[in-house]
Scaffold this motif. Structure first.
Motif: not given
Length: 268
Positions: A60, A160, A186
């Motif tokens: 991420t 992400t 995300l």
């Protein structure tokens, strides 16, 4: 029978490492200004270069900030605040990031949500001030924009990355419009949960299911979920993975190693 492709974004469709590294340096300077006092542009450029090497560990975006600071502490012992920086190498980060990350988060007293928000804010400000340079810090892999434009399969983006950034790059750089309901970014949940959602959608029943990802760890999570046994899994060998990971993937029957030229053909 038709095909559904769930596609990761960074490392499968788009090489965003230049942009994410530069954004991470900008954000790190906001978060930890004292650490960057006296850090010149040559040192910053060297860190950005190293970020390309450690990119395979990033799941991420906010982790880029942690890596920038860790690489800086490795270079300048006098500013070290973490117990892991001394003697650490790029190879050590590649091998042990999952163990290192919680240690530095605790030692630096950082919160994931605050770093996610800051990283997004810095990107938003860059886009607002100078969209052209933000866009040009990214590149789509060769053949990918055309493959997306002319795909006969049903496409979903499962990433992400924050959805607004993926959408902006698809439109501005690739010239492709993917409906917002087909971009899972995300905050939409872990990728394994998104894949479960996709296979349950009535409009997707009867389609062959394909998931293309560049992180081996993510594909391993999918394999652990019996509910996702119907998915064909691919590791893109052009993305952010290491030779060691590609060799391991080749030993896992569920995972197909995919080359970029074959990927573009599959979508068509």
């Amino acid at each position: 029978m038709g095909d559904l492709y769930a596609l990761d974004f960074d490392g499968v469709l788009c090489d965003s490492c230049g942009e994410s590294s530069r954004s991470a340096v900008k954000a790190a300077k906001v978060r930890w200004p004292a650490l960057f006092d006296g850090v010149d542009s040559t040192t910053e450029d060297a860190i950005v270069d190293q970020m390309h090497r450690v990119r395979p560990v990033v799941e991420t975006g906010y982790e880029n900030l942690l890596l920038v600071r860790l690489l800086l502490e490795m270079r300048i012992p006098s500013i070290q605040k973490s117990s892991v920086a001394e003697g650490l190498t790029v190879e050590g980060i590649l091998e042990n990031w999952s163990k290192l990350k919680p240690i530095i988060m605790e030692e630096w007293a950082e919160s994931r949500d605050a770093l996610v928000d800051l990283f997004g804010k810095v990107r938003d400000e860059w886009i607002e001030k100078d969209l052209a340079t933000w866009i040009s810090a990214n590149r789509f892999y060769p053949g990918v924009p055309d493959a997306l434009k002319f795909a006969s399969s049903r496409l979903y983006i499962v990433t992400t990355k924050q959805s607004r950034f993926a959408d902006a790059l698809l439109r501005e750089l690739a010239g492709v419009t993917i409906p917002p309901e087909r971009i899972f970014g995300l905050g939409t949940g872990p990728k394994v949960e998104v894949l479960k959602q996709l296979q349950k959608k009535p409009e997707n029943h009867g389609l062959r299911l394909h998931f293309v990802e560049d992180r081996l760890a993510t594909l391993k999570y999918v394999i652990k979920e019996p509910e996702l046994d119907g998915w064909n899994l691919y590791l893109g060998d052009w993305g952010y993975n290491t030779q060691k990971e590609r060799e391991e993937a080749a030993t896992i029957p569920r995972i197909h190693l995919l080359e970029l030229s074959d990927f573009s053909k599959k979508l068509k």
